[in-house]
Design a protein around this motif. Sequence first.
Motif, PDB file in Angstrom:
ATOM      1  N   ASN A  76      -7.327   8.992  -9.918  1.00  0.00           N
ATOM      2  CA  ASN A  76      -8.046   9.472  -8.436  1.00  0.00           C
ATOM      3  C   ASN A  76      -7.633  10.450  -7.736  1.00  0.00           C
ATOM      4  N   THR A  77      -6.157  10.652  -7.799  1.00  0.00           N
ATOM      5  CA  THR A  77      -5.700  12.008  -7.118  1.00  0.00           C
ATOM      6  C   THR A  77      -5.976  13.091  -7.817  1.00  0.00           C
ATOM      7  N   ARG A  91       2.056  11.824  -8.914  1.00  0.00           N
ATOM      8  CA  ARG A  91       3.164  10.636  -8.948  1.00  0.00           C
ATOM      9  C   ARG A  91       3.222   9.976  -7.729  1.00  0.00           C
ATOM     10  N   GLY A  92       2.705  10.348  -6.561  1.00  0.00           N
ATOM     11  CA  GLY A  92       2.660   9.726  -5.291  1.00  0.00           C
ATOM     12  C   GLY A  92       1.399   9.087  -4.746  1.00  0.00           C
ATOM     13  N   GLY A  93       1.402   8.824  -3.545  1.00  0.00           N
ATOM     14  CA  GLY A  93       0.273   8.184  -2.994  1.00  0.00           C
ATOM     15  C   GLY A  93      -0.136   7.011  -2.840  1.00  0.00           C
ATOM     16  N   SER A  94      -0.744   6.463  -1.951  1.00  0.00           N
ATOM     17  CA  SER A  94      -1.019   5.181  -1.816  1.00  0.00           C
ATOM     18  C   SER A  94      -1.854   4.520  -3.094  1.00  0.00           C
ATOM     19  N   HIS A 139       3.860  17.239  -9.104  1.00  0.00           N
ATOM     20  CA  HIS A 139       4.420  15.903  -8.775  1.00  0.00           C
ATOM     21  C   HIS A 139       3.455  15.190  -7.682  1.00  0.00           C
ATOM     22  N   MET A 140       2.610  15.830  -7.146  1.00  0.00           N
ATOM     23  CA  MET A 140       1.797  14.963  -6.161  1.00  0.00           C
ATOM     24  C   MET A 140       0.935  13.828  -7.095  1.00  0.00           C
ATOM     25  N   ASN A 151       0.973  -1.213   0.041  1.00  0.00           N
ATOM     26  CA  ASN A 151      -0.117   0.052   0.049  1.00  0.00           C
ATOM     27  C   ASN A 151       0.859   1.337  -0.068  1.00  0.00           C
ATOM     28  N   LYS A 152       2.139   1.023  -0.159  1.00  0.00           N
ATOM     29  CA  LYS A 152       3.004   2.234   0.006  1.00  0.00           C
ATOM     30  C   LYS A 152       3.277   2.862  -1.647  1.00  0.00           C
ATOM     31  N   GLY A 153       3.169   4.259  -1.625  1.00  0.00           N
ATOM     32  CA  GLY A 153       3.547   4.860  -2.938  1.00  0.00           C
ATOM     33  C   GLY A 153       4.938   4.665  -3.154  1.00  0.00           C
ATOM     34  N   GLY A 154       5.480   5.300  -4.363  1.00  0.00           N
ATOM     35  CA  GLY A 154       6.905   5.326  -4.520  1.00  0.00           C
ATOM     36  C   GLY A 154       7.538   4.078  -4.754  1.00  0.00           C
ATOM     37  N   SER A 185      -4.272   2.615  -5.516  1.00  0.00           N
ATOM     38  CA  SER A 185      -5.578   2.310  -5.651  1.00  0.00           C
ATOM     39  C   SER A 185      -5.735   0.481  -5.559  1.00  0.00           C
TER      40      SER A 185
END
Lengths: 328, 328, 328, 328
Positions: free
Chosen positions: B149-150, B261-264, B258-259, B66-69, B266
């Motif tokens: 979704n972001t 590209r990130g995030g948990s 750039h946000m 569940n981790k981004g990056g 889906s």
Amino acid sequence: MSETIKKIGVLTSGGDSPGMNAAIRSVVRTCAYHNIECAGIYRGFQGMIEGDFKEMGPRSVNNIVNKGGTILKSARSKEFMTPEGRKKAHDNLKNAGIDALVIIGGDGSFTGGLVFNKEYNFPIMGIPGTIDNDIFGTSHTLGFDTALNTVVEAIDKIRDTASSHNRLFFVEVMGRDAGHIALNAGIGAGAEDILIPEENLGLERLLESLRKSKTSGKSSSIVVVAEGDKIGKNVFELGDYVEENMPEYDVRVSVLGHMQRGGSPSCFDRVLASRLGVKAVESLLEGKSNFMVGLLNDKVELTPLEQAVKGHSEIDRELLRVSEIVSI
Amino acid sequence: MSETIKKIGVLTSGGDSPGMNAAIRSVVRTCAYHNIECAGIYRGFQGMIEGDFKEMGPRSVNNIVNKGGTILKSARSKEFMTPEGRKKAHDNLKNAGIDALVIIGGDGSFTGGLVFNKEYNFPIMGIPGTIDNDIFGTSHTLGFDTALNTVVEAIDKIRDTASSHNRLFFVEVMGRDAGHIALNAGIGAGAEDILIPEENLGLERLLESLRKSKTSGKSSSIVVVAEGDKIGKNVFELGDYVEENMPEYDVRVSVLGHMQRGGSPSCFDRVLASRLGVKAVESLLEGKSNFMVGLLNDKVELTPLEQAVKGHSEIDRELLRVSEIVSI
Amino acid sequence: MSETIKKIGVLTSGGDSPGMNAAIRSVVRTCAYHNIECAGIYRGFQGMIEGDFKEMGPRSVNNIVNKGGTILKSARSKEFMTPEGRKKAHDNLKNAGIDALVIIGGDGSFTGGLVFNKEYNFPIMGIPGTIDNDIFGTSHTLGFDTALNTVVEAIDKIRDTASSHNRLFFVEVMGRDAGHIALNAGIGAGAEDILIPEENLGLERLLESLRKSKTSGKSSSIVVVAEGDKIGKNVFELGDYVEENMPEYDVRVSVLGHMQRGGSPSCFDRVLASRLGVKAVESLLEGKSNFMVGLLNDKVELTPLEQAVKGHSEIDRELLRVSEIVSI
Amino acid sequence: MSETIKKIGVLTSGGDSPGMNAAIRSVVRTCAYHNIECAGIYRGFQGMIEGDFKEMGPRSVNNIVNKGGTILKSARSKEFMTPEGRKKAHDNLKNAGIDALVIIGGDGSFTGGLVFNKEYNFPIMGIPGTIDNDIFGTSHTLGFDTALNTVVEAIDKIRDTASSHNRLFFVEVMGRDAGHIALNAGIGAGAEDILIPEENLGLERLLESLRKSKTSGKSSSIVVVAEGDKIGKNVFELGDYVEENMPEYDVRVSVLGHMQRGGSPSCFDRVLASRLGVKAVESLLEGKSNFMVGLLNDKVELTPLEQAVKGHSEIDRELLRVSEIVSI
């Protein structure tokens, strides 16, 4: 005086912020609870001038406690700065039977309200609604807490990509005159450095801080920058400057922008809005006027509007120190 | 050939995207499932050159689905473009006993992999990881669904403030060569217009569309603009141009940056990553090489890497039409 | 027949799901696009019987694309199961000038529509709206993707506390007859085991799987259980049973419940809703009836409603295998 | 005494809560800032007994400020309730050179710390970490604000489906002894009624309130119930009771459960954690012991641990009144 108030008008003015709808709901329902009428005034003072009113009962505000923005909309009104504009506004209020006003907004809106009160002795009460938290007389403005969460969630996402690439990011957040958002969200997001309008320690210190961060073994870095910081460069120039002086960094810039104003309000902002709305209406009914309702030491308190407008909401110096320590 | 593969290396390369960690986890655990070894290679091809490897077992990838990056980090490598660099990389792989590679990344990473394969006949398999969805041979790249979704969540927030102020917003989203994000997120966010690289209908049509939107009674508008749109102005110039030509609009510009590209990731991206990781490893074990695993008609399929690199991921023309209809 | 259709009615029926509002918006605006009228029918078939209609134009559906639930509301109607009820419904439709229906709902709603169509030869078109994804003729029902994200986000939170305490959690998710949610969300959330109605491998295998998970060094575990699993115990009994048989585990149970039905739809569901709404209206205008619009191989396709009702939406066996591998 | 402290141990104990990781990070980095050593103690007091320690430097706590749960894990320890257990713990601390303890947890953890301090005169400092907000000496415990947001977001989703079906929902939230979560989240979520342990107005009043809600024209209703409410029925019995007595309502029950403990902490909790961690370490270095650091009137203050344990965190009666008014 409470006997003379039979109908309260409520408006939102200035920049919108999350929690305004919850405050409108609270004002409308507190009126209903006390068996007085309530009118929504659209588009702030401009709607007052145009007589753009709508009767509101408890069911008019169903399902808005969790909505961002303002169902009453907001607008700037140059006309309200003229005596003629305010005359029209007053005539419309009188014709609609509105006896008192709750103004949800920031400094500018309160100033407009004070002028109007002076000319027409019209009872007004202010609710501080702005994400910037830059209003004297309240520890938290409506929307501030939500904006902080929006900002840290955005920076968390940026952090994902920053640490995947060992990059340095400059992230600009809102706050033209005040560093509250930058300071709190910077600590919350684990920023390596925070630049705010209240304090300009200069470019050289920034470079030094980034060098220290690098030698301490950090592989990525985030610097949170308030719009109104005084370092003498805008955030893009700042990024270029640092990249030139520290070629070891791969620098990126992100301006979070208007998304910071929106979104479903946090529980904190919804509860605060509910409390402030109740107090605003009940204070008017008790015959009070020219106050702002705010949160001080976790209690809802009144501050004279003039003070709220003149005073300055200082940042918490303790936070600057905390930021320095936890970003080691 | 499957008998010859005893240890698979996995790396992430190029821009990171949500779901890469879930793919790494899947690759590592599929290796464990088939009782072969797995090594994580840090910072893409550069880590191959530097021998920056780490043995990975099923417990090395706990709690990352569940981790981004990317926990393996990513980097560009100029050195890998040279034969000397690739020689070093190959030596390191051999020394570490690595027999085959899973490359998670985009076009550029696959091209690098193909060159390496040609020189050393080294088995490779590609997993498409990029938010842009611009890779031929898969209906969805890893991270695309999350990025959508972001973006719609960010525009939902902007919509709050846009409709509180009756404003027109231009929102720039990622997509230098492809309009997939802009088109899908634009429909999802209820955009009034969408500008993408694949289609340039010109400034005049945009103005007309905005005029129609205004006369249809809409009080606020959002135009979603892909980075790579071909309308001839950057998004800030575009905002200025529209404001000049349509003074009835109060225009604002927001660059999401750039946000995106990130995030948990889906659920969709996590499941996709899990499926692709399994297939990539098992295809290598079956003796296959030089393919990309992708999603085609909801099934995991192989596409020759050369095709994946040369082909073009077309936007769905039906969506353009849907956008036109639902934004009426 | 398209000439005969001048006004389309749209209703939502059965359990609500995220994306229904986006579908209503698309139906309403596609009608406007083709210059035909549109009426919203409240509370499903019951509203048809009571004549609870409302004319809807493009502005009636502003700002709902991102809202969960259904603005048209939903309800069960026993009366519609009687010929008298359907007679009333038909009379009301005729009186209101409604020529055709778009029914957004699940199996039960489609069956009701088919009966009505048979009796009155009334053109109908179905849009599959349910979080369960248990409808034949579409790879994704409206709301499924959103529900998956809701579930994995909830389990991510549970995982935080599970791994802080080395606990075993049983998490029950929706799905009385189908394991689609459990299977996909289970993979997405990194579940150690998944129990679904389609497959009952028995209690002993579950214990064994948990023992293996423990010996493999996992410190916490999540088992995702579909409501309708066939293991012979409800989720609380299951928790007790496992705790008795494996005292080394500290077991907890969580039933996610109705929050799974709500929430702002994902981008995927919004785009899907937009596409299906356009196709449903245009198919009616082309003279078609008794079809469901759905997504097959990423394309919008028609399936005869009778097939949609009779057919069974099978789970993807590949996912079972992927789940087994990645949970190693 | 500050000269004698060369190494601080930090542990998390009791139920985990969002913000614990941010507090650990702050403790570790404040130690580094003051050039003293820091050891992480795993699984609370049990890890003390087992000597499960780990040296921690500023880089050990990278990228955890935004993570739920606790990287140091938590556990109950029966052994620590015995003198023998505490002896072992003390020996281990001495052997590891640990001079002082920061205990992040709730009442029970503080009591354990006090006993240990009395026996060994070992310097301790408490940080209140629990979502329940039931600790005297702080307006906010770590995790409370995050839990409120988690709860209102879940209820927002339930509201979507409740209002689509005109249903009455009973939603149980955490809080065995305290109604803080129920009261605040109830107001935030726009609940029609709130049942808390601190106040039992009886079943008849609840029915009356629901009847009033119905006649006031509300189409759906949410009642938020704290786990520990004293109305004499559990939440499922309560639902049945209301449905029997008010057949006009279609009643549903949802127990939010353990997801309330998890999730990425809100900005508020991250900042609070950072502040409390700094203060806890610096207070120890100033020679203080047996205090809890907490937030009082927005300032970080010390409260004697004995008081914190004995005192009771009262709910704010004003909120009860606000709830009554805004739910009209």
